[in-house]
Design a protein around this motif. Structure first.
Motif, PDB file in Angstrom:
ATOM      1  N   VAL A 135       0.830  -1.202   0.000  1.00 40.60           N
ATOM      2  CA  VAL A 135       0.000   0.000   0.000  1.00 40.60           C
ATOM      3  C   VAL A 135       0.869   1.259   0.000  1.00 40.60           C
ATOM      4  CG1 VAL A 135      -1.735   1.311   1.281  1.00 40.60           C
ATOM      5  CG2 VAL A 135      -1.879  -1.192   1.160  1.00 40.60           C
ATOM      6  N   GLU A 136       1.928   1.247   0.779  1.00 39.25           N
ATOM      7  CA  GLU A 136       2.833   2.388   0.879  1.00 39.25           C
ATOM      8  C   GLU A 136       4.203   2.047   0.305  1.00 39.25           C
ATOM      9  OE1 GLU A 136       2.090   5.389   1.854  1.00 39.25           O
ATOM     10  OE2 GLU A 136       0.019   4.892   2.414  1.00 39.25           O
ATOM     11  N   PRO A 137       4.815   2.963  -0.461  1.00 41.66           N
ATOM     12  CA  PRO A 137       6.160   2.695  -0.995  1.00 41.66           C
ATOM     13  C   PRO A 137       7.196   2.557   0.115  1.00 41.66           C
ATOM     14  CG  PRO A 137       5.132   4.565  -2.113  1.00 41.66           C
ATOM     15  CD  PRO A 137       4.285   4.255  -0.915  1.00 41.66           C
ATOM     16  N   SER A 138       8.193   1.754  -0.128  1.00 42.00           N
ATOM     17  CA  SER A 138       9.296   1.603   0.816  1.00 42.00           C
ATOM     18  C   SER A 138      10.231   2.803   0.720  1.00 42.00           C
ATOM     19  CB  SER A 138      10.078   0.329   0.511  1.00 42.00           C
ATOM     20  OG  SER A 138      11.271   0.282   1.270  1.00 42.00           O
ATOM     21  N   THR A 139      10.769   3.221   1.840  1.00 44.24           N
ATOM     22  CA  THR A 139      11.737   4.322   1.859  1.00 44.24           C
ATOM     23  C   THR A 139      13.130   3.845   2.272  1.00 44.24           C
ATOM     24  OG1 THR A 139      11.130   4.854   4.152  1.00 44.24           O
ATOM     25  CG2 THR A 139       9.941   6.011   2.396  1.00 44.24           C
ATOM     26  N   ALA A 140      13.363   2.537   2.229  1.00 46.86           N
ATOM     27  CA  ALA A 140      14.634   1.990   2.702  1.00 46.86           C
ATOM     28  C   ALA A 140      15.805   2.400   1.815  1.00 46.86           C
ATOM     29  CB  ALA A 140      14.543   0.467   2.787  1.00 46.86           C
ATOM     30  N   ASP A 141      15.621   2.318   0.499  1.00 45.34           N
ATOM     31  CA  ASP A 141      16.665   2.654  -0.461  1.00 45.34           C
ATOM     32  C   ASP A 141      16.011   2.761  -1.831  1.00 45.34           C
ATOM     33  OD1 ASP A 141      16.698  -0.072  -1.739  1.00 45.34           O
ATOM     34  OD2 ASP A 141      17.408  -0.628   0.258  1.00 45.34           O
ATOM     35  N   LEU A 142      16.784   3.115  -2.848  1.00 43.52           N
ATOM     36  CA  LEU A 142      16.216   3.323  -4.177  1.00 43.52           C
ATOM     37  C   LEU A 142      15.642   2.030  -4.749  1.00 43.52           C
ATOM     38  CD1 LEU A 142      15.654   5.126  -6.586  1.00 43.52           C
ATOM     39  CD2 LEU A 142      17.989   4.672  -7.396  1.00 43.52           C
ATOM     40  N   GLU A 143      16.347   0.925  -4.606  1.00 44.33           N
ATOM     41  CA  GLU A 143      15.841  -0.337  -5.133  1.00 44.33           C
ATOM     42  C   GLU A 143      14.520  -0.714  -4.467  1.00 44.33           C
ATOM     43  OE1 GLU A 143      17.735  -4.535  -6.294  1.00 44.33           O
ATOM     44  OE2 GLU A 143      17.722  -4.182  -4.126  1.00 44.33           O
ATOM     45  N   TYR A 145      12.367   1.169  -3.009  1.00 44.53           N
ATOM     46  CA  TYR A 145      11.309   2.093  -3.426  1.00 44.53           C
ATOM     47  C   TYR A 145      10.751   1.697  -4.790  1.00 44.53           C
ATOM     48  CZ  TYR A 145       8.938   6.351  -4.873  1.00 44.53           C
ATOM     49  OH  TYR A 145       8.000   7.242  -5.318  1.00 44.53           O
ATOM     50  N   CYS A 146      11.647   1.438  -5.747  1.00 43.27           N
ATOM     51  CA  CYS A 146      11.202   1.085  -7.097  1.00 43.27           C
ATOM     52  C   CYS A 146      10.423  -0.223  -7.104  1.00 43.27           C
ATOM     53  CB  CYS A 146      12.406   0.981  -8.023  1.00 43.27           C
ATOM     54  SG  CYS A 146      13.251   2.543  -8.309  1.00 43.27           S
ATOM     55  N   LEU A 147      10.909  -1.213  -6.381  1.00 42.51           N
ATOM     56  CA  LEU A 147      10.195  -2.491  -6.315  1.00 42.51           C
ATOM     57  C   LEU A 147       8.804  -2.311  -5.732  1.00 42.51           C
ATOM     58  CD1 LEU A 147      13.058  -4.853  -5.082  1.00 42.51           C
ATOM     59  CD2 LEU A 147      12.062  -4.754  -7.383  1.00 42.51           C
ATOM     60  N   ILE A 159      14.923   0.620 -14.593  1.00 43.24           N
ATOM     61  CA  ILE A 159      15.637   1.346 -13.536  1.00 43.24           C
ATOM     62  C   ILE A 159      17.012   0.769 -13.214  1.00 43.24           C
ATOM     63  CG2 ILE A 159      15.517   2.174 -11.156  1.00 43.24           C
ATOM     64  CD1 ILE A 159      13.346   3.331 -12.949  1.00 43.24           C
ATOM     65  N   GLU A 160      17.104  -0.525 -13.029  1.00 46.22           N
ATOM     66  CA  GLU A 160      18.307  -1.120 -12.441  1.00 46.22           C
ATOM     67  C   GLU A 160      19.565  -0.787 -13.233  1.00 46.22           C
ATOM     68  OE1 GLU A 160      19.585  -5.314 -10.365  1.00 46.22           O
ATOM     69  OE2 GLU A 160      18.375  -5.387 -12.193  1.00 46.22           O
ATOM     70  N   GLY A 161      19.588  -1.118 -14.520  1.00 46.35           N
ATOM     71  CA  GLY A 161      20.782  -0.881 -15.319  1.00 46.35           C
ATOM     72  C   GLY A 161      21.106   0.594 -15.464  1.00 46.35           C
ATOM     73  N   TYR A 162      20.066   1.405 -15.650  1.00 48.47           N
ATOM     74  CA  TYR A 162      20.270   2.846 -15.770  1.00 48.47           C
ATOM     75  C   TYR A 162      20.929   3.395 -14.508  1.00 48.47           C
ATOM     76  CZ  TYR A 162      19.276   7.724 -16.981  1.00 48.47           C
ATOM     77  OH  TYR A 162      19.397   9.050 -17.296  1.00 48.47           O
ATOM     78  N   PRO A 180      10.790  10.038  -5.611  1.00 46.20           N
ATOM     79  CA  PRO A 180       9.360  10.316  -5.782  1.00 46.20           C
ATOM     80  C   PRO A 180       9.033  11.344  -6.850  1.00 46.20           C
ATOM     81  CG  PRO A 180       9.873  10.106  -3.454  1.00 46.20           C
ATOM     82  CD  PRO A 180      11.181  10.097  -4.184  1.00 46.20           C
ATOM     83  N   GLY A 181       9.874  12.326  -7.068  1.00 40.94           N
ATOM     84  CA  GLY A 181       9.602  13.327  -8.087  1.00 40.94           C
ATOM     85  C   GLY A 181      10.056  12.938  -9.473  1.00 40.94           C
ATOM     86  N   ARG A 182      10.721  11.770  -9.608  1.00 38.50           N
ATOM     87  CA  ARG A 182      11.315  11.414 -10.887  1.00 38.50           C
ATOM     88  C   ARG A 182      10.922  10.029 -11.393  1.00 38.50           C
ATOM     89  NH1 ARG A 182      14.474  15.122  -8.504  1.00 38.50           N
ATOM     90  NH2 ARG A 182      15.492  16.616  -9.894  1.00 38.50           N
ATOM     91  N   LEU A 183      10.446   9.172 -10.509  1.00 37.73           N
ATOM     92  CA  LEU A 183      10.073   7.810 -10.907  1.00 37.73           C
ATOM     93  C   LEU A 183       8.583   7.626 -10.711  1.00 37.73           C
ATOM     94  CD1 LEU A 183      12.999   5.818  -9.249  1.00 37.73           C
ATOM     95  CD2 LEU A 183      12.910   6.845 -11.523  1.00 37.73           C
ATOM     96  N   ASP A 184       7.940   6.992 -11.688  1.00 37.74           N
ATOM     97  CA  ASP A 184       6.487   6.920 -11.655  1.00 37.74           C
ATOM     98  C   ASP A 184       6.029   5.729 -12.486  1.00 37.74           C
ATOM     99  OD1 ASP A 184       3.890   7.630 -11.160  1.00 37.74           O
ATOM    100  OD2 ASP A 184       3.890   9.433 -12.411  1.00 37.74           O
TER     101      ASP A 184
END
Length: 385
Positions: A135-143, A145-147, A159-162, A180-184
């Protein structure tokens, strides 16, 4: 130190180090308020990271693409005052390979659009992953969050390779603060990358607008101001605004992590004056098969009528200070704060830090302008006390 900078009269004097967006906006705001201002820029041209150039008459962006977008009415009014009036609507693109054995890439929107994804043969896997998102995005790290916002398949494709190429680190090592302002993941069919109220791309690039803002400002080019100059500056100025990288300013260039980009700019002659070569202004290249992270063809944005174009490839890992590296532990931000305190303690002048480099932050052009405004207000408030 330039001998032309002479302290005179009762007006407060401010030295501004750096002639990018934040420095020039702060300087112009102070100038318009009646302050005496002098801008110091170590390079020979104005504009900082938002510079534009020309190859055989074709505009290109040697420091990377810069689309101006904002929802701040004050910022929009300010840039329009100096010629930022060419409206533009950017739609992002990404080239992906669906599998390691796939030889033919797919060209999809960025951010990913669910209606496009439904047409892919791997949609059942994506759909299942999306149904299991928290329900809520993870804030642990970038990976993490994206997952948590798009699932593993889309994370792997987009995302990963980039991120590995761009930052030289695995996404699990990086902070998610800028994400949050760049990935969607889009479900509304809106293919505009930015959702801001105003969006512009000047026909001659952002540099021309910055030059217009800076036109009445006294400036010295080709002079690198460092901590060693503070004592001399104290004789002439009441305050200093620093917009450059602070590890360089204090002479400890290895203290902060930075990620730089090397651009390879290829001029291509064309018969059709309206012709272009790539699919869009910016095409992301997240696959590790490509050594570069994206291609940029600014002619898509300028609409130039000219028998040629310039395609730029961006290769990460260049020893330049383009982007701060925001790690999970925040060590670089903390180190930057320590350097800020050190600089403040080393001079009698009021010291202000403004912009992306000096504040070690990842911001867009409109936020750099907002920081220029707020820094100028801080300078003025401090002088009135």
């Amino acid at each position: 130190m330039s001998q032309e900078v002479v302290r005179a009269g009762a007006l407060p004097a401010v030295a501004v180090v750096g002639a990018g967006w934040s420095g020039v906006v702060a300087a112009r705001t102070l100038y318009d308020a009646g302050c005496r201002v002098h801008v110091f820029e170590r390079d020979t041209a104005i504009g900082g990271h938002s510079r534009a150039g020309f190859l055989n008459g074709v505009l290109f962006e040697p420091e990377g693409p810069h689309i101006f977008h904002t929802s701040n009415a004050d910022v929009a009014a300010f840039v329009r005052r100096f010629g930022m009036t060419d409206e533009y609507m950017h739609r992002g693109l990404t080239e992906i390979f669906l599998s390691d054995s796939d030889e033919d890439p797919q060209l999809l929107s960025w951010p990913p659009q669910v209606d496009e994804l439904k047409l892919l043969p791997i949609w059942p896997d994506i759909e299942l992953e999306l149904s299991r998102l928290p329900v809520e995005p993870s804030t642990a790290d970038l990976e993490s969050y994206c997952l948590s916002i798009m699932g593993r398949t889309l994370y792997r494709l987009f995302i990963e390779g980039y991120s590995i190429k761009q930052w030289g680190k695995h996404p699990a090592e990086l902070s998610q603060k800028f994400a949050p302002g760049r990935l969607d993941l889009r479900t509304d069919g809106n293919r505009r990358l930015f959702r801001d109220r105003w969006e512009y791309f000047p026909a001659r690039g952002a540099q021309e607008i910055i030059e217009n803002i800076a036109r009445p400002l006294p400036a010295t080019f080709g002079e690198s101001i460092t901590v060693r100059h503070l004592e001399a500056l104290e004789v002439e100025f009441d305050a200093i605004v620093i917009t450059g990288a602070l590890d360089e300013f204090v002479g400890r260039p290895d203290e902060l992590e930075w990620r730089g980009i090397r651009t390879v700019n290829r001029y291509i002659p064309l018969e059709d004056p309206s012709g272009t070569v790539t699919a869009g202004y910016i095409v992301n290249q997240p696959s590790l098969r490509r050594p570069y992270t994206r291609t940029v063809e600014s002619k898509h944005a300028t609409g130039q009528s000219i028998r040629g174009t310039v395609v730029t490839e961006e290769y990460p890992g260049h020893p330049a200070r383009h982007y701060p590296v925001l790690t999970v532990d925040g060590r670089n931000e903390l180190a930057n704060e320590r350097i800020q305190a050190e600089i403040r303690e080393s001079t009698r002048m009021a010291v202000h830090f403004c912009g992306r480099l000096a504040n070690y932050t990842y911001i867009n052009q409109d936020v750099a302008i907002e920081q220029g405004f707020s820094t100028a207000r801080e300078c003025l408030d401090g002088m009135r006390r």
